[in-house]
Scaffold this active site. Sequence first.
Site: not given
Length: 266
Positions: A40, A68, A178, A180
């Site tokens: 991220n 991502h 993942h 967070h």
Amino acid sequence: MIVLFLGDVFGKPGRFILERKIQTIILENNVDIIIANGENAAGGIGITPAICKTLFNIGIDVVTSGNHIYKKREIYDYIDNQPRLLKPANYPPGTPGRGYYILSDSKIGANKIAVVNICGRVFIENFDCPFRCMDKILVNIKKETPIIIVDFHAEATSEKVAMGWYLDGRVSALIGTHTHVQTADERILPGGTAYITDVGMVGPRDSVIGVKKENIIERFLKLMPQKFIVAEDDYLINAVLVDIDEKSGKANSIKRINSAVKSDKL
Ligand SMILES: [Fe+2]
Ligand SMILES: [Fe+2]
């Protein structure tokens, strides 16, 4: 050996707070090696070559990722040529990059440390089986080093807990990423594997997992698409410190870092 593992670095705020605080964390804890999840790092979604280089310049040794990783196209060539940036190993064959890296560095003497990245399948994407993928990778890695850190990038707590038990005694640490959101279940499993379901995030604290809170609340209220804006208010540093016995590869301890930094205190 002390390994610092930083949770998903979220956008500019994540990079900003690391630049200012990482040296203190390293010195206070005698950190040898730093691993961070960087999926991220670019605007909250994906990672670019320039941003990955910034993370290396900050002092991070290996950057892991997750679902991502391929959001920014410019990373495709870069990840093929940069072994210290990992993709989840159980992405389908033919996708760019590698799923693990064996690091040797003067900082850790003659020791080597393997870093592996895998993704879960529950509530994410249709990845290959992460359990069987680990079995295959461990055959190769075990020939080189007993010191093995695994980033399991997954949504469901059950899948992460199951992986912890599956790998107990076979790896030094299984660190979840993942969501967070940091979990408080860190422990050393009976076989000597350090475990935490999710290490958390390095990014803007007053947010919904990194994104501007107003946008996400609006999305829940109206079910309409919203702009993805990185939040800016205050900072959160979530990480774990894992102390590993170099000979056996077993973990001695795992300690959480959950530190909030007010913007006006910098
Ligand atoms: Fe993430
Ligand atoms: Fe993710």
